[in-house]
Scaffold this motif. Structure first.
Motif, PDB file in Angstrom:
ATOM      1  N   ARG A  80      15.767  14.246  39.484  1.00  0.00           N
ATOM      2  CA  ARG A  80      14.353  14.590  39.671  1.00  0.00           C
ATOM      3  C   ARG A  80      13.920  15.638  38.644  1.00  0.00           C
ATOM      4  O   ARG A  80      12.843  15.526  38.029  1.00  0.00           O
ATOM      5  N   ILE A  81      14.769  16.655  38.430  1.00  0.00           N
ATOM      6  CA  ILE A  81      14.425  17.696  37.460  1.00  0.00           C
ATOM      7  C   ILE A  81      14.370  17.113  36.053  1.00  0.00           C
ATOM      8  O   ILE A  81      13.507  17.485  35.248  1.00  0.00           O
ATOM      9  N   ASP A  82      15.275  16.192  35.758  1.00  0.00           N
ATOM     10  CA  ASP A  82      15.252  15.563  34.432  1.00  0.00           C
ATOM     11  C   ASP A  82      13.923  14.850  34.194  1.00  0.00           C
ATOM     12  O   ASP A  82      13.317  14.974  33.117  1.00  0.00           O
ATOM     13  N   GLN A  83      13.469  14.104  35.187  1.00  0.00           N
ATOM     14  CA  GLN A  83      12.185  13.402  35.031  1.00  0.00           C
ATOM     15  C   GLN A  83      11.033  14.399  34.891  1.00  0.00           C
ATOM     16  O   GLN A  83      10.105  14.194  34.094  1.00  0.00           O
ATOM     17  N   GLN A  84      11.095  15.492  35.658  1.00  0.00           N
ATOM     18  CA  GLN A  84      10.051  16.514  35.549  1.00  0.00           C
ATOM     19  C   GLN A  84      10.058  17.166  34.168  1.00  0.00           C
ATOM     20  O   GLN A  84       8.994  17.448  33.595  1.00  0.00           O
ATOM     21  N   MET A  85      11.261  17.419  33.631  1.00  0.00           N
ATOM     22  CA  MET A  85      11.348  18.037  32.305  1.00  0.00           C
ATOM     23  C   MET A  85      10.736  17.146  31.235  1.00  0.00           C
ATOM     24  O   MET A  85      10.067  17.632  30.316  1.00  0.00           O
ATOM     25  N   ARG A  86      10.972  15.847  31.331  1.00  0.00           N
ATOM     26  CA  ARG A  86      10.420  14.928  30.330  1.00  0.00           C
ATOM     27  C   ARG A  86       8.893  14.956  30.369  1.00  0.00           C
ATOM     28  O   ARG A  86       8.233  14.969  29.322  1.00  0.00           O
ATOM     29  N   ARG A  87       8.353  14.977  31.579  1.00  0.00           N
ATOM     30  CA  ARG A  87       6.890  15.065  31.684  1.00  0.00           C
ATOM     31  C   ARG A  87       6.395  16.433  31.211  1.00  0.00           C
ATOM     32  O   ARG A  87       5.342  16.535  30.571  1.00  0.00           O
ATOM     33  N   ALA A  88       7.173  17.489  31.537  1.00  0.00           N
ATOM     34  CA  ALA A  88       6.768  18.845  31.149  1.00  0.00           C
ATOM     35  C   ALA A  88       6.729  18.997  29.633  1.00  0.00           C
ATOM     36  O   ALA A  88       5.840  19.669  29.093  1.00  0.00           O
ATOM     37  N   PHE A 148      17.915  24.324  34.626  1.00  0.00           N
ATOM     38  CA  PHE A 148      17.495  23.106  33.926  1.00  0.00           C
ATOM     39  C   PHE A 148      18.241  22.865  32.615  1.00  0.00           C
ATOM     40  O   PHE A 148      18.329  21.717  32.170  1.00  0.00           O
ATOM     41  N   ILE A 149      18.801  23.911  31.991  1.00  0.00           N
ATOM     42  CA  ILE A 149      19.512  23.702  30.722  1.00  0.00           C
ATOM     43  C   ILE A 149      20.749  22.815  30.914  1.00  0.00           C
ATOM     44  O   ILE A 149      20.971  21.880  30.132  1.00  0.00           O
ATOM     45  N   PRO A 150      21.629  23.059  31.926  1.00  0.00           N
ATOM     46  CA  PRO A 150      22.784  22.162  32.092  1.00  0.00           C
ATOM     47  C   PRO A 150      22.383  20.712  32.310  1.00  0.00           C
ATOM     48  O   PRO A 150      23.049  19.795  31.833  1.00  0.00           O
ATOM     49  N   ILE A 151      21.271  20.497  33.039  1.00  0.00           N
ATOM     50  CA  ILE A 151      20.809  19.127  33.257  1.00  0.00           C
ATOM     51  C   ILE A 151      20.331  18.520  31.951  1.00  0.00           C
ATOM     52  O   ILE A 151      20.612  17.354  31.643  1.00  0.00           O
ATOM     53  N   ALA A 152      19.614  19.309  31.159  1.00  0.00           N
ATOM     54  CA  ALA A 152      19.139  18.816  29.861  1.00  0.00           C
ATOM     55  C   ALA A 152      20.307  18.479  28.942  1.00  0.00           C
ATOM     56  O   ALA A 152      20.260  17.500  28.192  1.00  0.00           O
ATOM     57  N   GLU A 153      21.391  19.264  28.995  1.00  0.00           N
ATOM     58  CA  GLU A 153      22.564  18.976  28.176  1.00  0.00           C
ATOM     59  C   GLU A 153      23.233  17.688  28.630  1.00  0.00           C
ATOM     60  O   GLU A 153      23.704  16.896  27.811  1.00  0.00           O
ATOM     61  N   THR A 187      21.816  15.064  30.150  1.00  0.00           N
ATOM     62  CA  THR A 187      20.989  13.877  29.920  1.00  0.00           C
ATOM     63  C   THR A 187      20.605  13.679  28.468  1.00  0.00           C
ATOM     64  O   THR A 187      20.016  12.668  28.114  1.00  0.00           O
ATOM     65  N   GLY A 188      20.927  14.640  27.594  1.00  0.00           N
ATOM     66  CA  GLY A 188      20.567  14.518  26.186  1.00  0.00           C
ATOM     67  C   GLY A 188      19.194  15.070  25.850  1.00  0.00           C
ATOM     68  O   GLY A 188      18.793  15.048  24.679  1.00  0.00           O
ATOM     69  N   LEU A 189      18.477  15.579  26.842  1.00  0.00           N
ATOM     70  CA  LEU A 189      17.141  16.112  26.592  1.00  0.00           C
ATOM     71  C   LEU A 189      17.184  17.464  25.893  1.00  0.00           C
ATOM     72  O   LEU A 189      16.169  17.938  25.379  1.00  0.00           O
ATOM     73  N   ILE A 190      18.374  18.075  25.832  1.00  0.00           N
ATOM     74  CA  ILE A 190      18.486  19.406  25.224  1.00  0.00           C
ATOM     75  C   ILE A 190      18.100  19.383  23.753  1.00  0.00           C
ATOM     76  O   ILE A 190      17.630  20.387  23.205  1.00  0.00           O
ATOM     77  N   ASP A 191      18.257  18.235  23.084  1.00  0.00           N
ATOM     78  CA  ASP A 191      17.881  18.157  21.668  1.00  0.00           C
ATOM     79  C   ASP A 191      16.383  18.388  21.497  1.00  0.00           C
ATOM     80  O   ASP A 191      15.958  19.154  20.624  1.00  0.00           O
TER      81      ASP A 191
END
Length: 716
Positions: free
Chosen positions: A454-462, A505-510, A512-516
């Protein structure tokens, strides 16, 4: 009783029909079996040919990468783009190692006029006209480089020898050295590696193939190697194994016996055919590398246990650090390591019902029965204990870890897919909690997984809506009491105006690859904001996942050029965990970044991995002492001694030292006395928005009272 002819005809008629049917069945069966063996031989031949082509292409790629590494180099450009190329540099850099077969056996430098400027072969200088000897095939490769390729490579015939050849144009990396090249004829570095018997032997060993040799005779069991102009250079041949024919001739006595014994022989044939197709079916359930059951076999076994109502426990096992082994030593070593780990899993899993390889570096262990959980737990503990010791692969000693997840059949896990999903989630929970762990599945893990999604999807929208911000925390000079550095820290305020912490949120981004995307956003925004503070350094945290991305250095430089931010004012902070777990790649990436003029800081020093000896091994510009060590230093003599020793080593290595997490006057005084260059923490200020930076700088530079700590706290 005498049988009349009419009765005999009534008996022999159906008998001849039966014999005819049997003969047709046998003929069709024999033809079908022979066709199957031929198809197996052909498939084996195609797979072998494709594997050999890929192995040769791997050699070409290695030599291309080596040529590019040696050509895209400031020192090489300075040595070669001059009226008289620096022969001493060439010998010291390339000539002395040209007798290393696994690297290259020939290296020469040529220019755009076709002249050979210097050359080395088999560890000696050579005056051979290499450019002429390598002919128009080399000219074709050079034209590819001239058209924009970083490097070009292929197979080239040099006299009677087949070589793997690569060429790359010499060019400086630093933009300020471009004038060295301007107006001069291009210079190229050409590397070659002979396709020797030793190389073919290594390829044979890697492919589990006997007798790969160069041959001039075309055959079915051979592949053609062509030069860049598509001319035949040589052929590689091998003795065909013909597994299909071997199986056919092995079965031929049975087929003959069937033909002689009639109905009984037909029964034997049917039994053999059944056995044969069972073997084919079984081969589809076996992993070819490890000879363990594969995913399909595991699913079948779990399905059978579920249908019989048995209790079972399942473990998923993932090797930690296997990708680094493949990257650093090659897939041949990686395959050998998989075999070693498979043997170890079988050894410690003898109490379990199945040890399977799911693919890559993932394994599964299944135990069935009332005591399945206990047997599986014993396996997991024994296997983790085994991995605390290294594997010996030839001359290499390799230490690898594992993350294990356990799941049991229970309510809600009554089908194959759900049981495997739970074991997989538990395994990833082990990996994320520090590796070399054993984690049992529970609903809390599942809920955390759903929350992470859920947080990953929110981060992408954010990211799309611009909800992420960059705040800045000052690092104050210990001797000047002024802001010398601002550390950029990402902040995210969600849709409900609730701030979600980076530690969440940083560990989740790492993962899922969103950290880039997030990391590049922070770099870009921070560089733009910091242009307004010209006398202050900018520090930006870079995650291990970003550094593992091969595109990161290029993306970093693109941001520097796009924003116009001076690279010498930028410092990237990396954690010691990244450097310790992958030191070879880390050193290469750090060197590439520092060549851009950007500083490297070791963040969180003192959290458990690094030592003082570790600081001497890597070329850091700044050492940041972790806040936990700063906090302990007030009450712990050992912590104070470690800080003091670290500062002494940092000083001797030319590193500046920053103390993090300074929150009170006692810590401030202790870190100043210890000799830290800069201090950072809530005592001076929390992280603030870009708009608040200039007032903060002024407040710290000109405190209201003589007590600077109090003045800074009031502003914070």
């Amino acid at each position: 009783m005498q049988i009349r002819k009419t009765e005999l005809r009534r008996l022999t008629g159906p008998l001849w029909v039966l014999v005819t049917i049997m003969a047709m069945v046998m003929a069709l069966s024999g033809f079908s079996y022979w066709s199957t063996t031929n198809a197996a031989n052909e498939l084996d031949m195609k797979r072998t040919s494709r594997a050999i082509h890929m192995a040769i292409e791997s050699q070409v790629l290695q030599v291309k990468a080596l040529a590019e590494d040696n050509a895209k180099w400031d020192d090489a450009a300075l040595a070669l783009y001059r009226d008289q190329p620096d022969a001493d540099f060439g010998w010291g850099t390339w000539g002395a190692v040209s007798d290393t077969e696994n690297v290259y056996d020939t290296l020469f430098v040529t220019n755009g006029h076709g002249e050979t400027l210097m050359g080395y072969q088999d560890g000696d200088k050579s005056s051979t006209d290499f450019r002429r000897n390598y002919g128009d095939s080399l000219d074709t490769l050079i034209r590819q480089v001239d058209r924009g390729a970083e490097s070009a490579g292929g197979i080239v015939r040099v006299g009677t020898i087949a070589k793997v050849v690569a060429v790359s144009e010499v060019a400086p990396v630093a933009s300020e050295l471009e004038q060295v090249v301007n107006g001069r004829s291009p210079v190229y570095i050409v590397l070659s590696r002979t396709i020797s018997a030793k190389m073919l032997s290594r390829i044979s060993d890697g492919l589990v193939l006997d007798g790969l040799v160069m041959t001039s005779q075309p055959s079915v069991a051979s592949v053609i190697l062509r030069d860049p102009k598509q001319r035949i250079v040589t052929r590689l041949g091998w003795p065909p194994s013909n597994p299909g024919h071997a199986a056919f001739w092995k079965a031929s006595p049975i087929i003959g016996l069937v033909l002689l014994l009639g109905v009984f022989a037909l029964g034997l044939l049917l039994a053999y055919c059944y056995r044969f197709f069972e073997e084919l079916r079984s081969s589809a359930l076996i992993d070819s590398l490890s000879n363990l059951p594969n995913r399909r076999a595991l699913e079948n076994e779990i399905g059978n246990a579920i249908r019989q109502g048995d209790h079972m426990a399942l473990a998923f096992l993932d090797l930690d650090g296997f990708k680094a082994v493949n990257d650093n030593y090659g897939h041949g070593v990686g395959d050998d390591l998989i075999k070693k780990c498979s043997a170890a899993a079988l050894e410690f899993g003898h109490e379990c019902n199945m040890v399977a390889r799911l693919g890559g570096d993932e394994f599964a262990i299944l135990a069935v029965g009332r005591d399945a959980d206990d047997r599986l737990a014993r396996f997991a503990e024994s296997f983790i204990s085994r991995l605390s010791k290294p594997f010996h692969l030839g001359e290499r000693t390799i230490l690898i870890g594992a993350s294990i997840g356990l799941a049991s059949r229970s309510k809600g896990a009554d089908d194959v897919a759900e049981l495997m999903r739970r074991a997989d989630i538990a395994m990833y929970a082990s990996k994320h909690s520090g590796k070399m762990r054993i984690t049992g599945f529970d609903l809390a893990i599942d809920q955390r997984q759903a929350e992470s999604h859920r947080i990953d999807q929110q981060m992408r929208r954010a990211l799309d809506r611009g909800e992420f911000e960059v705040h800045y925390q000052p690092q104050v000079g210990a001797s000047t009491n002024t802001v010398q550095t601002l550390e950029a820290l990402v902040r995210w305020t969600g849709t409900n105006n609730m701030e979600i912490g980076p530690d969440r949120f940083i560990p989740i981004a790492e993962e899922t690859g969103l950290i880039d995307r997030i990391g590049l956003f922070v770099l870009d925004r921070a560089c733009r904001d910091a242009l307004a503070w010209p006398d202050i350094q900018l520090a930006v945290n870079i995650s291990a996942a970003q550094l593992r991305n091969p595109d990161f250095p290029g993306n970093l430089w693109a941001i520097i050029e796009r924003t116009g931010f001076p690279p010498e004012r930028l410092e990237l902070e990396i954690t010691e965990t990244y450097v310790v777990l992958d030191p070879i790649v880390a050193t290469r990436v750090m060197t590439e970044i520092q060549r851009l003029g950007i500083r490297i800081a070791l963040d969180d020093f003192g959290t458990g991995y690094a030592s003082i000896g570790f600081l001497r091994q890597f070329n850091f510009d700044t050492l940041k002492i972790d806040k936990s060590l700063v906090m302990d230093a007030v009450t712990s003599e050992g912590a104070r001694a470690m800080i003091q020793a670290s500062i002494v080593v940092a000083r001797s290595l030319g590193m500046s030292v920053v103390a993090e997490g300074v929150e009170n006057e006692a810590q401030d005084m202790l870190m100043r006395v210890a000799g830290c260059d800069q201090l950072q923490g809530w005592l001076y200020s929390k992280a603030v928005t870009a708009d608040a930076v200039l007032p903060l700088i002024h407040a710290i530079k000109n405190p209201v009272s003589g007590d600077i700590g109090l003045a800074m706290q009031n502003h914070a």
